[in-house]
Design a protein around this motif. Structure first.
Motif, PDB file in Angstrom:
ATOM      1  N   MET A  88       0.870  -1.170   0.000  1.00 24.51           N
ATOM      2  CA  MET A  88       0.000   0.000   0.000  1.00 24.51           C
ATOM      3  C   MET A  88       0.907   1.220   0.000  1.00 24.51           C
ATOM      4  O   MET A  88       1.845   1.296   0.810  1.00 24.51           O
ATOM      5  N   LEU A  90       1.032   5.205   0.582  1.00 23.88           N
ATOM      6  CA  LEU A  90       0.256   6.246   1.249  1.00 23.88           C
ATOM      7  C   LEU A  90       0.886   7.607   0.999  1.00 23.88           C
ATOM      8  O   LEU A  90       2.087   7.785   1.192  1.00 23.88           O
ATOM      9  N   GLY A 104      -4.003  10.257   2.554  1.00 19.56           N
ATOM     10  CA  GLY A 104      -4.970   9.816   1.572  1.00 19.56           C
ATOM     11  C   GLY A 104      -5.393   8.387   1.862  1.00 19.56           C
ATOM     12  O   GLY A 104      -4.918   7.762   2.826  1.00 19.56           O
ATOM     13  N   SER A 105      -6.277   7.878   1.032  1.00 18.90           N
ATOM     14  CA  SER A 105      -6.798   6.518   1.220  1.00 18.90           C
ATOM     15  C   SER A 105      -5.842   5.439   0.754  1.00 18.90           C
ATOM     16  O   SER A 105      -6.081   4.261   1.000  1.00 18.90           O
TER      17      SER A 105
ATOM     18  N   GLN B  38      -6.574   2.940  11.472  1.00 17.66           N
ATOM     19  CA  GLN B  38      -6.517   2.551  10.064  1.00 17.66           C
ATOM     20  C   GLN B  38      -7.475   1.398   9.815  1.00 17.66           C
ATOM     21  O   GLN B  38      -7.311   0.317  10.380  1.00 17.66           O
ATOM     22  N   GLY B  41      -7.555  -1.492   4.022  1.00 21.55           N
ATOM     23  CA  GLY B  41      -7.537  -0.927   2.686  1.00 21.55           C
ATOM     24  C   GLY B  41      -7.650   0.581   2.634  1.00 21.55           C
ATOM     25  O   GLY B  41      -7.877   1.151   1.559  1.00 21.55           O
ATOM     26  N   LYS B  42      -7.490   1.254   3.772  1.00 21.21           N
ATOM     27  CA  LYS B  42      -7.603   2.711   3.803  1.00 21.21           C
ATOM     28  C   LYS B  42      -6.377   3.342   4.444  1.00 21.21           C
ATOM     29  O   LYS B  42      -5.559   2.662   5.071  1.00 21.21           O
ATOM     30  N   GLY B  43      -6.271   4.659   4.298  1.00 25.98           N
ATOM     31  CA  GLY B  43      -5.177   5.378   4.926  1.00 25.98           C
ATOM     32  C   GLY B  43      -5.449   5.635   6.396  1.00 25.98           C
ATOM     33  O   GLY B  43      -6.590   5.583   6.847  1.00 25.98           O
TER      34      GLY B  43
END
Lengths: 112, 112
Positions: A88, A90, A104-105, B38, B41-43
């Motif tokens: 991931m 970021l 951000g996501s 968190q 799958g996200k920030g």
């Protein structure tokens, strides 16, 4: 709402094929960061821009590059992705490095 | 080198069962300790900043405290929607501004 937007949310790329991830912000923050987060690990700083000045972490591989054409946008380029670069990614911003960052996501990168 | 260690790695709670997450840190001059949430799958989403030993912050069922060597995130009567990974981070001094150094996080699962 002011925010940090990353595109795409999910990216699949082939081994060795260059890929670019993007980040935009409406917070007018002068510092932008790129973090890499692998599964169940801490986010790790790759580099950051303090205004227009690029600052690379000592252990960031040369395979990773970044561009910041203006205050609002920042790009992460991976020149030749390997399987170990799946993670991931970021993007975050801050005002002169003070206080908490806004993230951000993220973009989930898969290398096949 | 500034370091952050979080424990436990994972925590399973029943709804309503209060508990605490630990964050121990080593930093040359604390310039802020941060808690983030968190979701998969996200920030990371900012929760709290603490600057000095003895400081406490609260938000709904969460309360963060700080000593000279560690921070605790207390969760009172948790609900299933509190399930997430909780990240702790400290500001580490760079040549230009600060960077956030993260722990690996505690994965919290709350079952109804």
């Amino acid at each position: 709402d002011a925010m940090v937007i990353q595109n795409p949310r999910y990216q699949v790329t082939q081994f060795g094929k260059p890929v670019t991830l993007s980040c935009s912000q409406t917070l007018n923050h002068n510092v932008m960061y790129w973090y890499q987060q692998k599964s169940s690990q801490a986010p790790k700083l790759l580099f950051h821009y303090y205004d227009k000045d690029f600052n690379n972490e000592a252990d960031t591989p040369d395979n990773f590059q970044s561009r910041r054409p203006n205050t609002s946008f920042c790009f992460l380029d991976i020149r030749s992705p390997g399987l170990g670069d799946a993670a991931m990614y970021l993007c975050a911003t801050s005002s002169s490095g003070q206080g908490g960052y806004t993230f951000g996501s993220g973009t989930r990168l898969t290398v096949v | 080198e500034d370091q952050v260690t979080q424990s436990p790695e994972a925590l399973r709670l029943q709804e309503g069962e209060s508990s605490s997450l630990n964050c121990s840190y080593t930093v040359s001059g604390l310039r802020g300790l941060f808690w983030y949430r968190q979701d998969p799958g996200k920030g990371p989403e900012f929760l709290f900043t603490l600057y000095s030993a003895g400081e406490e912050k609260e938000k709904e069922r969460l309360k963060a405290t700080l000593t000279k060597k560690e921070s605790f995130l207390h969760i009172t009567a948790p609900k299933p929607e509190d399930s997430a990974t909780y990240l702790c981070a400290v500001h580490s001094l760079m040549e230009y501004g600060n960077k956030l150094v993260f722990g690996a996080g505690t994965i919290l699962r709350v079952k109804s």
